[in-house]
Write an enzyme that holds these catalytic residues in place. Structure first.
Site, PDB file in Angstrom:
ATOM      1  N   LYS A  88      11.813  68.571  -1.859  1.00 40.04           N
ATOM      2  CA  LYS A  88      11.737  67.771  -3.091  1.00 40.04           C
ATOM      3  C   LYS A  88      12.783  66.660  -3.058  1.00 40.04           C
ATOM      4  O   LYS A  88      12.489  65.510  -3.346  1.00 40.04           O
ATOM      5  CB  LYS A  88      11.980  68.684  -4.303  1.00 40.04           C
ATOM      6  CG  LYS A  88      12.221  67.930  -5.600  1.00 40.04           C
ATOM      7  CD  LYS A  88      12.359  68.852  -6.783  1.00 40.04           C
ATOM      8  CE  LYS A  88      13.774  69.255  -7.117  1.00 40.04           C
ATOM      9  NZ  LYS A  88      14.625  68.213  -7.707  1.00 40.04           N
ATOM     10  N   ASN A  89      14.015  67.039  -2.690  1.00 39.28           N
ATOM     11  CA  ASN A  89      15.105  66.075  -2.771  1.00 39.28           C
ATOM     12  C   ASN A  89      15.099  65.059  -1.627  1.00 39.28           C
ATOM     13  O   ASN A  89      15.920  64.142  -1.603  1.00 39.28           O
ATOM     14  CB  ASN A  89      16.450  66.798  -2.839  1.00 39.28           C
ATOM     15  CG  ASN A  89      16.638  67.477  -4.188  1.00 39.28           C
ATOM     16  OD1 ASN A  89      15.828  67.288  -5.097  1.00 39.28           O
ATOM     17  ND2 ASN A  89      17.695  68.276  -4.324  1.00 39.28           N
ATOM     18  N   LEU A 116      28.781  55.903 -11.026  1.00 41.27           N
ATOM     19  CA  LEU A 116      28.936  55.582  -9.600  1.00 41.27           C
ATOM     20  C   LEU A 116      27.755  54.742  -9.108  1.00 41.27           C
ATOM     21  O   LEU A 116      27.916  53.856  -8.262  1.00 41.27           O
ATOM     22  CB  LEU A 116      29.049  56.867  -8.767  1.00 41.27           C
ATOM     23  CG  LEU A 116      30.245  57.774  -9.097  1.00 41.27           C
ATOM     24  CD1 LEU A 116      30.183  59.076  -8.315  1.00 41.27           C
ATOM     25  CD2 LEU A 116      31.566  57.048  -8.797  1.00 41.27           C
ATOM     26  N   ARG A 159      14.828  62.936 -12.716  1.00 44.54           N
ATOM     27  CA  ARG A 159      16.086  62.218 -12.477  1.00 44.54           C
ATOM     28  C   ARG A 159      15.906  61.094 -11.449  1.00 44.54           C
ATOM     29  O   ARG A 159      16.707  60.174 -11.363  1.00 44.54           O
ATOM     30  CB  ARG A 159      17.125  63.234 -11.990  1.00 44.54           C
ATOM     31  CG  ARG A 159      18.484  62.655 -11.970  1.00 44.54           C
ATOM     32  CD  ARG A 159      19.600  63.590 -12.182  1.00 44.54           C
ATOM     33  NE  ARG A 159      20.837  62.833 -12.093  1.00 44.54           N
ATOM     34  CZ  ARG A 159      21.377  62.175 -13.100  1.00 44.54           C
ATOM     35  NH1 ARG A 159      20.816  62.204 -14.275  1.00 44.54           N
ATOM     36  NH2 ARG A 159      22.500  61.496 -12.928  1.00 44.54           N
ATOM     37  N   ARG A 199      26.018  64.654 -16.116  1.00 46.57           N
ATOM     38  CA  ARG A 199      25.299  63.812 -15.166  1.00 46.57           C
ATOM     39  C   ARG A 199      25.420  62.311 -15.442  1.00 46.57           C
ATOM     40  O   ARG A 199      24.426  61.623 -15.731  1.00 46.57           O
ATOM     41  CB  ARG A 199      23.837  64.249 -15.071  1.00 46.57           C
ATOM     42  CG  ARG A 199      23.699  65.732 -14.780  1.00 46.57           C
ATOM     43  CD  ARG A 199      22.341  66.142 -14.318  1.00 46.57           C
ATOM     44  NE  ARG A 199      22.161  65.915 -12.885  1.00 46.57           N
ATOM     45  CZ  ARG A 199      21.131  66.385 -12.192  1.00 46.57           C
ATOM     46  NH1 ARG A 199      20.198  67.072 -12.789  1.00 46.57           N
ATOM     47  NH2 ARG A 199      21.033  66.158 -10.904  1.00 46.57           N
ATOM     48  N   ASP A 247      22.607  74.041  -5.623  1.00 48.27           N
ATOM     49  CA  ASP A 247      21.213  74.403  -5.926  1.00 48.27           C
ATOM     50  C   ASP A 247      20.861  75.828  -5.475  1.00 48.27           C
ATOM     51  O   ASP A 247      19.751  76.292  -5.729  1.00 48.27           O
ATOM     52  CB  ASP A 247      20.247  73.396  -5.275  1.00 48.27           C
ATOM     53  CG  ASP A 247      20.267  72.050  -5.995  1.00 48.27           C
ATOM     54  OD1 ASP A 247      20.914  71.936  -7.047  1.00 48.27           O
ATOM     55  OD2 ASP A 247      19.625  71.098  -5.487  1.00 48.27           O
ATOM     56  N   CYS A 307      17.470  68.164 -14.722  1.00 46.64           N
ATOM     57  CA  CYS A 307      17.957  69.448 -15.229  1.00 46.64           C
ATOM     58  C   CYS A 307      19.119  69.262 -16.202  1.00 46.64           C
ATOM     59  O   CYS A 307      19.974  68.394 -16.008  1.00 46.64           O
ATOM     60  CB  CYS A 307      18.424  70.312 -14.062  1.00 46.64           C
ATOM     61  SG  CYS A 307      17.130  71.322 -13.388  1.00 46.64           S
ATOM     62  N   ARG A 352       8.936  72.399 -11.265  1.00 48.03           N
ATOM     63  CA  ARG A 352       9.467  71.089 -10.893  1.00 48.03           C
ATOM     64  C   ARG A 352       9.847  71.046  -9.416  1.00 48.03           C
ATOM     65  O   ARG A 352       9.802  69.976  -8.796  1.00 48.03           O
ATOM     66  CB  ARG A 352      10.708  70.739 -11.739  1.00 48.03           C
ATOM     67  CG  ARG A 352      10.358  70.425 -13.191  1.00 48.03           C
ATOM     68  CD  ARG A 352      11.584  69.989 -13.963  1.00 48.03           C
ATOM     69  NE  ARG A 352      12.437  69.179 -13.121  1.00 48.03           N
ATOM     70  CZ  ARG A 352      13.761  69.279 -13.059  1.00 48.03           C
ATOM     71  NH1 ARG A 352      14.402  70.141 -13.821  1.00 48.03           N
ATOM     72  NH2 ARG A 352      14.454  68.523 -12.264  1.00 48.03           N
ATOM     73  N   ILE A 383      26.095  58.194 -14.664  1.00 48.03           N
ATOM     74  CA  ILE A 383      25.542  57.317 -13.621  1.00 48.03           C
ATOM     75  C   ILE A 383      26.507  56.174 -13.286  1.00 48.03           C
ATOM     76  O   ILE A 383      26.120  55.163 -12.724  1.00 48.03           O
ATOM     77  CB  ILE A 383      24.153  56.758 -14.023  1.00 48.03           C
ATOM     78  CG1 ILE A 383      24.225  56.066 -15.391  1.00 48.03           C
ATOM     79  CG2 ILE A 383      23.098  57.844 -14.038  1.00 48.03           C
ATOM     80  CD1 ILE A 383      23.002  55.213 -15.687  1.00 48.03           C
TER      81      ILE A 383
HETATM   82  C1  UD1 Z   1      21.278  65.658  -6.226  1.00 43.97           C
HETATM   83  C2  UD1 Z   1      20.116  66.627  -6.180  1.00 43.97           C
HETATM   84  C3  UD1 Z   1      20.439  67.894  -6.937  1.00 43.97           C
HETATM   85  C4  UD1 Z   1      21.736  68.505  -6.403  1.00 43.97           C
HETATM   86  C5  UD1 Z   1      22.856  67.467  -6.386  1.00 43.97           C
HETATM   87  C6  UD1 Z   1      24.118  67.960  -5.725  1.00 43.97           C
HETATM   88  C7  UD1 Z   1      18.193  65.165  -6.031  1.00 43.97           C
HETATM   89  C8  UD1 Z   1      16.962  64.647  -6.691  1.00 43.97           C
HETATM   90  N1  UD1 Z   1      18.955  65.989  -6.752  1.00 43.97           N
HETATM   91  O1  UD1 Z   1      21.488  65.335  -7.602  1.00 43.97           O
HETATM   92  O2  UD1 Z   1      19.354  68.821  -6.756  1.00 43.97           O
HETATM   93  O3  UD1 Z   1      22.108  69.583  -7.226  1.00 43.97           O
HETATM   94  O4  UD1 Z   1      22.425  66.286  -5.672  1.00 43.97           O
HETATM   95  O5  UD1 Z   1      23.872  68.376  -4.435  1.00 43.97           O
HETATM   96  O6  UD1 Z   1      18.454  64.886  -4.876  1.00 43.97           O
HETATM   97  N2  UD1 Z   1      28.461  62.029 -10.613  1.00 43.97           N
HETATM   98  C9  UD1 Z   1      29.253  61.181 -11.357  1.00 43.97           C
HETATM   99  N3  UD1 Z   1      28.828  59.890 -11.522  1.00 43.97           N
HETATM  100  C10 UD1 Z   1      27.677  59.415 -10.974  1.00 43.97           C
HETATM  101  C11 UD1 Z   1      26.876  60.302 -10.204  1.00 43.97           C
HETATM  102  C12 UD1 Z   1      27.305  61.615 -10.042  1.00 43.97           C
HETATM  103  O7  UD1 Z   1      30.302  61.567 -11.879  1.00 43.97           O
HETATM  104  O8  UD1 Z   1      27.366  58.228 -11.150  1.00 43.97           O
HETATM  105  C13 UD1 Z   1      28.897  63.457 -10.433  1.00 43.97           C
HETATM  106  C14 UD1 Z   1      27.925  64.424 -11.103  1.00 43.97           C
HETATM  107  O9  UD1 Z   1      28.216  64.595 -12.482  1.00 43.97           O
HETATM  108  C15 UD1 Z   1      28.165  65.683 -10.304  1.00 43.97           C
HETATM  109  C16 UD1 Z   1      28.463  65.158  -8.899  1.00 43.97           C
HETATM  110  O10 UD1 Z   1      28.823  63.782  -9.063  1.00 43.97           O
HETATM  111  O11 UD1 Z   1      29.294  66.360 -10.769  1.00 43.97           O
HETATM  112  C17 UD1 Z   1      27.324  65.298  -7.937  1.00 43.97           C
HETATM  113  O12 UD1 Z   1      26.211  64.616  -8.404  1.00 43.97           O
HETATM  114  P1  UD1 Z   1      25.180  63.919  -7.411  1.00 43.97           P
HETATM  115  O13 UD1 Z   1      25.556  64.199  -5.999  1.00 43.97           O
HETATM  116  O14 UD1 Z   1      25.038  62.495  -7.826  1.00 43.97           O
HETATM  117  O15 UD1 Z   1      23.841  64.707  -7.756  1.00 43.97           O
HETATM  118  P2  UD1 Z   1      22.414  64.107  -8.009  1.00 43.97           P
HETATM  119  O16 UD1 Z   1      22.141  62.978  -7.061  1.00 43.97           O
HETATM  120  O17 UD1 Z   1      22.205  63.874  -9.455  1.00 43.97           O
END
Ligand code: UD1
Length: 407
Positions: A11-12, A114, A81, A110, A294, A105, A386, A112
């Site tokens: 999926k990811n 970054l 997402r 979460r 995960d 989820c 999902r 954005i």
């Molecule tokens: C992706 C995966 C999800 C997995 C996660 C971590 C997909 C579709 N989803 O989610 O299944 O659990 O990686 O392996 O691929 N963060 C910030 N600011 C940002 C972005 C992230 O602070 O702009 C923080 C988040 O709150 C979290 C950490 O960074 O604590 C990791 O998030 P991230 O690696 O971005 O996860 P996702 O890409 O959302």
């Protein structure tokens, strides 16, 4: 548990690759379309942007020449997402984008930030962030992005924005997940010039455009890990096809020597396990190659009946323990303190009626139900759908007694 099944595409990996397809001005064929709700929702997003999509011989065939819309509306963005990491690709294609805030989820705040900081480093202007994120990429060009944290989604977003931006983009402290490597391979197959994925520095030499491509995304390491943990929980012997053991070192090292044995034969994993396991003194979720967040609920389910006390620390998503209340209804003895779960192994769990709180939490409850005495009913299974296409079919092939009930 005794049996075998084939692991679906990840999926990811599929989701960012679908976003990457937005950059391709041609036909994109993605093999082995997995019927996960998140992927169906993302395909709907592409159709809303003007793509023509059809399923042909289990493959998703996309005509991306007809894209004519750079906006993802609220009702589609909140379903998955992945809408957020489409931003970079939409900007690459249209030089402008308007994307509603993403869903996904409910496992933490979460943010954005970054993603947006990264896009700004590519000279993209974020014009508005109230409800919709509206960006102007008319003057976008390569730049250096220093990520404060190796975010998977932010790395993917910036890779896609950089793919067709003029000049060179460097992402420093990039995420190293196998899905990032897969996105690089997909984009390069379509004509991009990206290197370094899988390490902490990714370099992107912008090209004018991406073209038609046929691609097979990697297999799902989280589904693979889920089924390995199901076997550990129930005991027995299973064989998983289209599975990559190399992506699961952190899980295998926790299970090997804890009444579990593994063999790896050309894309097949064979696992033998006894029913009883020792506690694990400490597991911390970490970015790849650390233990995946995960798989956290699934391993907690296993540890709930292990002999002794285990400690699990969740470093990625602060509210990823919502399922623990449900697990307690089955007799588990788990105390949550901040990011830590202290799990005192109990001799057995008991069947109960529980609810999926989120995708992986729901799956953890399914695994707990497999070993519990009596019947367990897991509700709200659209969360599980999902990321698993009819999980009950795979688990039945592996010897579980499980069925989907339609009320
Ligand atoms: C992706 C995966 C999800 C997995 C996660 C971590 C997909 C579709 N989803 O989610 O299944 O659990 O990686 O392996 O691929 N963060 C910030 N600011 C940002 C972005 C992230 O602070 O702009 C923080 C988040 O709150 C979290 C950490 O960074 O604590 C990791 O998030 P991230 O690696 O971005 O996860 P996702 O890409 O959302």
């Amino acid at each position: 548990m005794f049996g075998s099944c084939k692991i679906a595409c990840a999926k990811n990996a599929y989701l960012p690759i679908l976003a990457g397809a937005i950059l391709c001005d041609g036909k994109v064929t993605l093999k082995n379309y997995p019927n996960f709700l998140d992927i169906i929702n993302m395909t709907n997003i592409l159709e809303n942007l003007g793509a023509k999509a059809k399923i042909q011989d289990k493959n998703l065939v996309l005509d991306m020449t007809s894209l004519n819309n750079y906006e993802i509306p609220h009702e589609l963005a909140t379903l998955t997402r992945s809408s957020i990491f489409s931003l970079g690709a939409i900007l690459g294609r249209f030089k402008k984008a308007r994307v509603a805030y993403p869903g996904g989820c409910e496992i933490g705040s979460r943010p954005i930030d970054l993603h947006l900081k990264g896009l700004e480093a590519l000279n993209i202007k974020v014009l508005d962030r109230r409800g919709f994120i509206t960006c102007d990429g008319e003057n976008m060009r390569g730049g250096v992005v220093n990520l404060d944290f190796p975010s998977v989604g932010a790395t993917e977003n910036i890779m896609m924005a950089g793919a067709t931006a003029k000049g060179v983009t460097k992402i420093i402290n990039s995420a190293k997940e196998p899905e990032i490597v897969d996105l690089q391979n997909f984009l390069n197959s379509a004509g991009a010039k990206i290197s370094g994925a899988g390490t902490s520095v990714i370099t992107i030499q912008g090209v004018p455009k991406l073209n038609s491509v046929e691609y097979l995304p990697i297999s799902d390491r989280i589904i693979t890990g889920t089924y390995l943990l199901a076997c550990a929980i129930c005991g027995g012997e299973i064989e998983l096809h289209n599975a990559n053991i190399g992506h699961l070192d952190s899980l295998i090292s926790k299970l090997s020597g804890n009444n579990c044995r593994f063999w790896n034969k050309k894309g097949r994993i064979i696992m033998q396990s006894g029913k009883k396991h020792k506690s694990i003194s400490k597991i911390e979720t970490m970015p790849y190659p650390g233990f995946p967040t995960d798989l956290q609920p699934q391993i907690v389910a296993m540890l709930s009946t292990a002999k002794g006390t285990s400690l699990v620390v969740e470093n990625l998503f602060e509210t990823r323990y919502k399922y623990v209340n449900e697990l307690s209804k089955m007799g588990a003895d788990i105390m949550i303190k901040d990011r830590s779960a202290i799990i005192r192994g109990v001799p057995k769990l008991f069947g109960a009626s529980v609810n999926s709180t989120d995708l992986r939490g729901g799956v953890g409850l399914v695994l707990a139900g497999l070993m519990a005495d009596g019947f367990t009913t897991v509700g709200n299974i659209q969360q599980i759908d999902r990321g698993y296409a009819h999980i009950e079919n795979d688990l039945s092939k592996l010897g579980a007694e499980i069925k989907r009930i339609h009320f």
